[in-house]
Structure formats: structure tokens, C-alpha cells
Motif scaffolding. Structure first.
Motif, short mmCIF file in Angstrom:
data_model
loop_
_atom_site.label_atom_id
_atom_site.label_comp_id
_atom_site.label_asym_id
_atom_site.label_seq_id
_atom_site.Cartn_x
_atom_site.Cartn_y
_atom_site.Cartn_z
N PRO A 1 0.83 -1.21 0.00
CA PRO A 1 0.00 0.00 0.00
C PRO A 1 0.86 1.26 0.00
O PRO A 1 1.94 1.28 0.60
CB PRO A 1 -0.80 -0.12 1.30
N ASN A 2 0.37 2.28 -0.69
CA ASN A 2 1.13 3.54 -0.74
C ASN A 2 0.66 4.53 0.33
O ASN A 2 0.95 5.71 0.26
CB ASN A 2 1.07 4.18 -2.12
N TYR A 3 -0.09 4.00 1.32
CA TYR A 3 -0.44 4.79 2.50
C TYR A 3 -0.70 3.84 3.66
O TYR A 3 -0.81 2.62 3.47
CB TYR A 3 -1.65 5.70 2.24
N ASP A 4 -0.78 4.37 4.85
CA ASP A 4 -0.88 3.57 6.07
C ASP A 4 -2.28 2.97 6.24
O ASP A 4 -3.28 3.69 6.18
CB ASP A 4 -0.53 4.44 7.28
N LEU A 5 -2.33 1.65 6.45
CA LEU A 5 -3.62 0.96 6.64
C LEU A 5 -3.82 0.49 8.08
O LEU A 5 -4.79 -0.21 8.37
CB LEU A 5 -3.71 -0.24 5.70
N VAL A 6 -2.93 0.89 8.97
CA VAL A 6 -2.94 0.37 10.34
C VAL A 6 -4.28 0.58 11.03
O VAL A 6 -4.80 -0.32 11.70
CB VAL A 6 -1.80 0.99 11.17
N ASN A 7 -4.86 1.75 10.90
CA ASN A 7 -6.10 2.07 11.62
C ASN A 7 -7.37 1.79 10.82
O ASN A 7 -8.46 2.17 11.24
CB ASN A 7 -6.08 3.54 12.06
N LYS A 8 -7.21 1.12 9.69
CA LYS A 8 -8.37 0.79 8.87
C LYS A 8 -9.09 -0.43 9.44
O LYS A 8 -8.46 -1.42 9.81
CB LYS A 8 -7.95 0.50 7.43
N PHE B 1 -4.59 -7.93 9.73
CA PHE B 1 -3.92 -8.42 8.53
C PHE B 1 -2.72 -7.55 8.18
O PHE B 1 -2.72 -6.34 8.43
CB PHE B 1 -4.90 -8.43 7.35
N ASN B 2 -1.72 -8.18 7.55
CA ASN B 2 -0.56 -7.41 7.10
C ASN B 2 -0.17 -7.70 5.65
O ASN B 2 0.85 -7.23 5.17
CB ASN B 2 0.65 -7.67 8.02
N ILE B 3 -0.97 -8.51 4.98
CA ILE B 3 -0.78 -8.76 3.54
C ILE B 3 -2.02 -8.26 2.82
O ILE B 3 -3.15 -8.63 3.15
CB ILE B 3 -0.56 -10.25 3.25
N PHE B 4 -1.81 -7.42 1.81
CA PHE B 4 -2.91 -6.79 1.10
C PHE B 4 -2.77 -6.98 -0.40
O PHE B 4 -1.66 -7.15 -0.91
CB PHE B 4 -2.97 -5.29 1.44
N SER B 5 -3.89 -6.95 -1.09
CA SER B 5 -3.87 -7.11 -2.53
C SER B 5 -5.08 -6.39 -3.12
O SER B 5 -5.72 -5.56 -2.46
CB SER B 5 -3.87 -8.59 -2.91
N GLN B 6 -5.39 -6.73 -4.37
CA GLN B 6 -6.55 -6.17 -5.07
C GLN B 6 -7.27 -7.30 -5.78
O GLN B 6 -6.64 -8.29 -6.19
CB GLN B 6 -6.10 -5.07 -6.03
N GLU B 7 -8.58 -7.15 -5.95
CA GLU B 7 -9.39 -8.26 -6.45
C GLU B 7 -8.87 -8.86 -7.75
O GLU B 7 -8.76 -10.08 -7.88
CB GLU B 7 -10.84 -7.82 -6.65
N ASN C 1 -11.54 1.11 -0.65
CA ASN C 1 -11.83 0.92 -2.08
C ASN C 1 -10.62 0.45 -2.88
O ASN C 1 -10.77 0.01 -4.02
CB ASN C 1 -12.37 2.21 -2.69
N ASN C 2 -9.44 0.55 -2.30
CA ASN C 2 -8.22 0.20 -3.03
C ASN C 2 -7.62 -1.16 -2.66
O ASN C 2 -6.96 -1.78 -3.50
CB ASN C 2 -7.15 1.28 -2.80
N TYR C 3 -7.83 -1.61 -1.44
CA TYR C 3 -7.12 -2.79 -0.97
C TYR C 3 -8.05 -3.79 -0.29
O TYR C 3 -9.02 -3.42 0.36
CB TYR C 3 -6.01 -2.39 0.01
N ILE C 4 -7.69 -5.07 -0.47
CA ILE C 4 -8.39 -6.16 0.22
C ILE C 4 -7.37 -6.97 1.01
O ILE C 4 -6.17 -6.96 0.70
CB ILE C 4 -9.15 -7.06 -0.76
N CYS C 5 -7.83 -7.68 2.02
CA CYS C 5 -6.95 -8.56 2.80
C CYS C 5 -7.43 -10.01 2.76
O CYS C 5 -6.74 -10.90 3.25
CB CYS C 5 -6.86 -8.07 4.25
N TRP C 6 -8.62 -10.22 2.19
CA TRP C 6 -9.16 -11.58 2.13
C TRP C 6 -10.03 -11.73 0.89
O TRP C 6 -10.77 -10.82 0.51
CB TRP C 6 -10.02 -11.86 3.37
N CYS C 7 -9.95 -12.91 0.29
CA CYS C 7 -10.87 -13.27 -0.80
C CYS C 7 -10.98 -14.78 -0.81
O CYS C 7 -9.99 -15.50 -1.00
CB CYS C 7 -10.34 -12.77 -2.15
#
Length: 227
Positions: free
Chosen positions: A24-31, A82-88, A53-59
Motif C-alpha cells: 500500500p502507498n499509505y498507512d492501513l494500520v487504523n483501517k 492483517f498485514n498482507i494486502f492485494s486487489q481483487e 476501495n483500493n485494498y483487500i486482505c481476504w478473498c
């Protein structure tokens, strides 16, 4: 807790992994993660843990009647950091991704109402239960009942096949050179009838999706013009 004792087993369902992760190009810690659900006419459910809207952690993709695993998946997503993120589109093959985007979509979001944890599409909230794992049990039960309710709407709407003519007329209107702002009421009607994505009638599903595609094209042309 059984949920965490079977952590590795549950993780096998998650299509998000190191091979398709993005940084991610920004902090997701508090999401706070919420749920985006896609349901197919064949009783399959794609559960997506959305960060934003940009990142997912589960699918994951399971069957609606797989109550045991759907319960565990819900509880895992709701309670884990979660600490691994992706996109659909990265975690699924393009054909599969496009197919799932045509399924019925709904969300389960975090609630900011005191005493309530989750806003659901099932007509009720999930409360601030002292046993958090109960939420997964409720979800696995409710998503099955919800599907049956949506199917009842489909069957009522397409009774005796009369609605096919209406959809054909909608498609004709949308296919003409129309102004987006003038056609917005029709697009709103189609959005309210998204349960038709689950119709057992293949003709109805196809006509509905063609109408949605034309609506999307009209919107995209409109946005290009106003830029």
C-alpha cells in the motif's frame, strides 16, 4: 477458541497471499476491515475482506451451504489484524474476476451505533455480543436465508415470463442515443432489482446484465463529457 486453533486451515481459503500482495502507498494500520459479498445463482459466495476501495486482505470462494467454513471465515476476518494486502483483479484470473463482478453484491459494514457491531443486508444488525464468534454463526445462517428471500423476489418478478418483455424494452431504451441525466430513473430501477442477477431464468439474467452494461456505458460517456 476453535477459530484460532484451525488458523492454518482457514488461511487455505484465502486467495490473498504473498504471491499477489501489493505494498500500500499509505498507512492501513487504523483501517477496519468490512465485508463485500458476491453471490451466484449456483449458490456460491465470494467473501472479500475490504480495507477500503483500493485494498483487500481476504478473498475466498465457498458454497452458501458450507455453514461451518463460512462461519469460521467470517469470524477470522472480523477478529484478525492483517498485514498482507492485494486487489481483487490480482487474486483471481481475469475471466473469474469478470464473472464474479456479475454476481449479486451486498456488504456487511462496521456499525457506529452503540451496542451494534455490524450493519447487515439481512434486515437487522449484529449486536455487541459478548461471544464474538456468534457473529460468524449468525452470518452462515443468515446468508442462506437471505439468498432464498432474493430468489423469491426473482420468481415473483418473472412470474409467467412477462418481465422479459419489460427488460427487452429497457434494453431498447438504453441502447438508443439517450442523455444520461434523463435516463437516471431507469438506471435507479435496475439498481433496485439487482436480485435478478440470481434469477434461475437464464434469459432474464442475460437481459438484466445487458441492461446494466448499457447503463455503465452511458455513465462512462457522461463522465467523459463532463470532465
Amino acid at each position: 477458541m476453535e477459530l484460532f486453533n484451525n488458523k492454518s486451515e482457514i488461511l487455505n481459503y484465502n486467495l490473498v497471499n504473498e504471491s499477489n500482495q501489493v505494498i500500500p502507498n499509505y498507512d492501513l494500520v487504523n483501517k477496519e476491515v468490512y465485508f463485500e459479498l458476491y453471490i451466484s445463482q449456483e449458490r456460491t459466495i465470494c467473501i472479500i475482506g475490504k480495507v477500503d476501495n483500493n485494498y483487500i486482505c481476504w478473498c475466498s470462494i465457498t458454497k452458501l451451504n458450507d455453514k461451518e467454513n463460512n462461519e469460521k471465515i467470517f469470524n477470522y476476518i472480523a477478529n484478525i489484524s492483517f498485514n498482507i494486502f492485494s486487489q481483487e483483479y490480482l487474486v483471481m484470473a481475469r475471466e473469474r474476476y469478470n464473472e464474479i463482478k456479475n454476481w449479486y453484491k451486498c456488504d456487511i459494514a462496521r456499525s457506529n451505533i452503540d451496542g451494534m457491531c455490524w450493519i447487515t443486508p439481512f434486515g437487522h444488525y449484529y449486536g455487541d455480543d459478548s461471544v464474538k464468534d456468534n457473529h460468524g454463526k449468525y452470518f452462515a445462517r443468515d446468508i442462506l436465508h437471505f439468498y432464498e428471500e432474493l430468489l423469491e423476489k426473482c420468481n415473483f418478478r418473472i412470474n409467467e415470463g412477462l418481465y422479459i418483455d419489460i427488460l427487452n424494452n429497457y434494453l431498447y431504451i438504453l441502447s438508443k442515443d439517450v442523455i444520461y441525466n434523463k435516463i437516471k430513473p431507469l438506471i435507479s430501477i435496475l439498481e433496485c432489482e439487482s436480485y435478478l442477477r440470481l434469477s434461475p431464468n437464464e434469459t432474464v439474467r442475460d437481459l438484466y446484465l445487458r441492461c446494466v452494461k448499457e447503463s455503465s456505458s452511458l455513465y462512462n460517456r457522461y463522465m467523459d463529457e463532463v470532465k
